[in-house]
Write a protein that holds these residues in place. Structure first.
Motif, PDB file in Angstrom:
ATOM      1  N   THR A 249       0.817  -1.011   0.138  1.00 41.72           N
ATOM      2  CA  THR A 249       0.053  -0.023   0.055  1.00 41.72           C
ATOM      3  C   THR A 249       0.912   1.108   0.087  1.00 41.72           C
ATOM      4  N   LEU A 250       1.897   1.201   0.731  1.00 45.04           N
ATOM      5  CA  LEU A 250       2.848   2.228   0.770  1.00 45.04           C
ATOM      6  C   LEU A 250       3.382   2.547  -0.632  1.00 45.04           C
ATOM      7  N   TYR A 251       3.784   1.606  -1.516  1.00 49.53           N
ATOM      8  CA  TYR A 251       4.420   1.882  -2.681  1.00 49.53           C
ATOM      9  C   TYR A 251       3.305   2.317  -3.525  1.00 49.53           C
ATOM     10  N   LYS A 252       1.927   1.801  -3.473  1.00 52.39           N
ATOM     11  CA  LYS A 252       0.966   2.481  -4.296  1.00 52.39           C
ATOM     12  C   LYS A 252       0.599   3.650  -3.927  1.00 52.39           C
ATOM     13  N   ASN A 253       0.744   4.043  -2.955  1.00 52.01           N
ATOM     14  CA  ASN A 253       0.662   5.449  -2.406  1.00 52.01           C
ATOM     15  C   ASN A 253       1.595   6.402  -3.148  1.00 52.01           C
ATOM     16  N   ILE A 254       3.069   6.042  -2.898  1.00 53.84           N
ATOM     17  CA  ILE A 254       4.067   6.655  -3.502  1.00 53.84           C
ATOM     18  C   ILE A 254       3.758   6.908  -4.876  1.00 53.84           C
ATOM     19  N   ILE A 255       3.539   5.889  -5.629  1.00 56.64           N
ATOM     20  CA  ILE A 255       3.417   6.082  -7.042  1.00 56.64           C
ATOM     21  C   ILE A 255       2.361   6.853  -7.602  1.00 56.64           C
ATOM     22  N   PHE A 256       1.206   6.853  -6.681  1.00 55.37           N
ATOM     23  CA  PHE A 256      -0.016   7.742  -6.955  1.00 55.37           C
ATOM     24  C   PHE A 256       0.275   8.971  -6.866  1.00 55.37           C
ATOM     25  N   SER A 257       1.221   9.232  -5.579  1.00 59.97           N
ATOM     26  CA  SER A 257       1.334  10.651  -5.497  1.00 59.97           C
ATOM     27  C   SER A 257       2.381  11.169  -6.672  1.00 59.97           C
ATOM     28  N   LEU A 258       3.202  10.400  -6.713  1.00 62.67           N
ATOM     29  CA  LEU A 258       4.124  11.148  -7.952  1.00 62.67           C
ATOM     30  C   LEU A 258       3.657  11.099  -9.378  1.00 62.67           C
ATOM     31  N   ALA A 259       2.698  10.121  -9.457  1.00 55.09           N
ATOM     32  CA  ALA A 259       1.860  10.394 -10.905  1.00 55.09           C
ATOM     33  C   ALA A 259       0.928  11.814 -10.736  1.00 55.09           C
ATOM     34  N   PHE A 260       0.436  11.702  -9.576  1.00 54.08           N
ATOM     35  CA  PHE A 260      -0.573  13.136  -9.527  1.00 54.08           C
ATOM     36  C   PHE A 260       0.474  14.264  -9.531  1.00 54.08           C
ATOM     37  N   ILE A 261       1.635  14.345  -8.809  1.00 57.26           N
ATOM     38  CA  ILE A 261       2.443  15.445  -9.017  1.00 57.26           C
ATOM     39  C   ILE A 261       2.707  15.853 -10.452  1.00 57.26           C
ATOM     40  N   CYS A 262       3.084  14.571 -11.022  1.00 57.12           N
ATOM     41  CA  CYS A 262       3.593  14.746 -12.538  1.00 57.12           C
ATOM     42  C   CYS A 262       2.444  15.534 -13.421  1.00 57.12           C
ATOM     43  N   VAL A 263       1.319  14.961 -13.296  1.00 56.26           N
ATOM     44  CA  VAL A 263       0.147  15.436 -14.012  1.00 56.26           C
ATOM     45  C   VAL A 263      -0.205  16.975 -13.794  1.00 56.26           C
ATOM     46  N   ILE A 264      -0.108  17.210 -12.375  1.00 53.79           N
ATOM     47  CA  ILE A 264      -0.297  18.663 -11.944  1.00 53.79           C
ATOM     48  C   ILE A 264       0.653  19.531 -12.329  1.00 53.79           C
ATOM     49  N   SER A 265       2.067  19.310 -12.513  1.00 50.06           N
ATOM     50  CA  SER A 265       3.192  19.912 -12.927  1.00 50.06           C
ATOM     51  C   SER A 265       3.096  20.061 -14.443  1.00 50.06           C
ATOM     52  N   CYS A 266       2.714  19.050 -15.193  1.00 53.54           N
ATOM     53  CA  CYS A 266       2.752  18.871 -16.366  1.00 53.54           C
ATOM     54  C   CYS A 266       1.530  20.116 -16.869  1.00 53.54           C
ATOM     55  N   ASN A 267       0.427  19.708 -16.540  1.00 49.09           N
ATOM     56  CA  ASN A 267      -0.609  20.809 -16.967  1.00 49.09           C
ATOM     57  C   ASN A 267      -0.410  22.098 -16.654  1.00 49.09           C
ATOM     58  N   ALA A 268       0.271  22.439 -15.378  1.00 48.17           N
ATOM     59  CA  ALA A 268       0.834  23.978 -15.056  1.00 48.17           C
ATOM     60  C   ALA A 268       1.867  24.530 -16.014  1.00 48.17           C
ATOM     61  N   GLN A 269       2.420  23.586 -16.861  1.00 45.71           N
ATOM     62  CA  GLN A 269       3.144  24.244 -18.130  1.00 45.71           C
ATOM     63  C   GLN A 269       2.583  24.339 -19.365  1.00 45.71           C
ATOM     64  N   GLN A 270       1.307  23.850 -19.682  1.00 42.16           N
ATOM     65  CA  GLN A 270       0.705  23.959 -20.686  1.00 42.16           C
ATOM     66  C   GLN A 270      -0.155  25.548 -20.951  1.00 42.16           C
ATOM     67  N   TYR A 271      -0.055  25.925 -21.949  1.00 37.90           N
ATOM     68  CA  TYR A 271      -0.551  27.167 -22.258  1.00 37.90           C
ATOM     69  C   TYR A 271      -1.431  27.116 -23.515  1.00 37.90           C
ATOM     70  N   PRO A 272      -2.693  27.845 -23.679  1.00 39.22           N
ATOM     71  CA  PRO A 272      -3.213  27.718 -24.748  1.00 39.22           C
ATOM     72  C   PRO A 272      -2.627  28.264 -25.951  1.00 39.22           C
ATOM     73  N   LEU A 273      -3.326  27.769 -27.179  1.00 39.62           N
ATOM     74  CA  LEU A 273      -2.598  27.904 -28.634  1.00 39.62           C
ATOM     75  C   LEU A 273      -2.036  29.162 -28.875  1.00 39.62           C
ATOM     76  N   ASN A 274      -3.096  30.292 -28.484  1.00 38.14           N
ATOM     77  CA  ASN A 274      -2.728  31.603 -28.770  1.00 38.14           C
ATOM     78  C   ASN A 274      -2.168  32.427 -27.721  1.00 38.14           C
ATOM     79  N   THR A 275      -1.352  32.029 -26.879  1.00 37.35           N
ATOM     80  CA  THR A 275      -0.650  32.415 -25.807  1.00 37.35           C
ATOM     81  C   THR A 275       0.405  33.635 -26.460  1.00 37.35           C
ATOM     82  N   LEU A 276       0.543  34.878 -25.955  1.00 37.64           N
ATOM     83  CA  LEU A 276       1.579  35.625 -26.494  1.00 37.64           C
ATOM     84  C   LEU A 276       2.929  35.272 -26.239  1.00 37.64           C
ATOM     85  N   MET A 277       3.809  35.172 -27.096  1.00 34.16           N
ATOM     86  CA  MET A 277       5.098  34.751 -26.870  1.00 34.16           C
ATOM     87  C   MET A 277       5.695  35.214 -25.735  1.00 34.16           C
TER      88      MET A 277
END
Length: 189
Positions: A3-31
């Motif tokens: 269960t500890l490993y599952k929680n760690i993996i889930f937490s890392l995946a969640f952090i990756c999803v949040i950080s990856c989405n935080a770096q995405q910008y809409p198509l017409n974002t000004l340079m």
């Protein structure tokens, strides 16, 4: 322990999803609003309606456009590098006898490269940048306007470069085969 490993993996995946989405910008974002290494993503599928093969006849030439979407393309502009979803346009132009005047489908150089730089969904248009042919002759913008599900209108605003032996040595082919009229209609095949 399992269960500890599952929680760690889930937490890392969640952090990756949040950080990856935080770096995405809409198509017409000004340079200036895109950070170094950011990702300008086609979140609303604005580019998808343009993908396909289009054809027209102009001044006796048959012009075929091959438009594809490339996601997460490495882009470098001014002093900034980032990733961006883009349309890539390749083309074949044949004369009335069927002889190929220009074919960019298998090109591996920067010559004749055409990629989208902006879309205007409220105007049903996408703006592409053309690198130009040899020595950058004809570089400029192409605007495609979606007329309906099977047709786009074409506008090409090429720039004319002064060529001399200092900035373009030898005798390269600097012919621009792209149509330079505003009222051309391409039909999806």
């Amino acid at each position: 322990m399992k269960t500890l490993y599952k929680n760690i993996i889930f937490s890392l995946a969640f952090i990756c999803v949040i950080s990856c989405n935080a770096q995405q910008y809409p198509l017409n974002t000004l340079m200036e609003n895109i950070p170094q290494g950011g990702y300008v993503k086609d979140l609303n599928n604005e580019l998808n309606p343009y993908v396909g093969t289009y054809r027209t006849n102009f001044n006796g030439n048959e012009i075929t456009l091959f438009i594809t979407k490339q996601e997460n393309k490495y882009t470098k502009r001014v002093n900034k590098t980032y990733f961006m979803d883009v349309l890539v346009m390749k083309y074949i132009i044949k004369n009335s006898s069927g002889q190929i005047l220009q074919d960019t489908q298998n090109g591996v150089t920067q010559l004749n490269t055409i990629e989208s730089i902006r879309s205007r969904p409220n105007q049903n248009t996408v703006i592409l940048y053309y690198e130009g042919t040899n020595c950058g002759v004809g570089w400029g913008k192409i605007i495609l306007k979606k007329i309906n599900a099977t047709q786009v209108s074409w506008f090409y605003g090429g720039n004319h470069s002064m060529i001399n032996d200092q900035n373009c040595s030898g005798n390269p082919d600097t012919t621009i085969y792209l149509p330079d009229e505003e009222t051309i209609i391409f039909t999806k095949q």
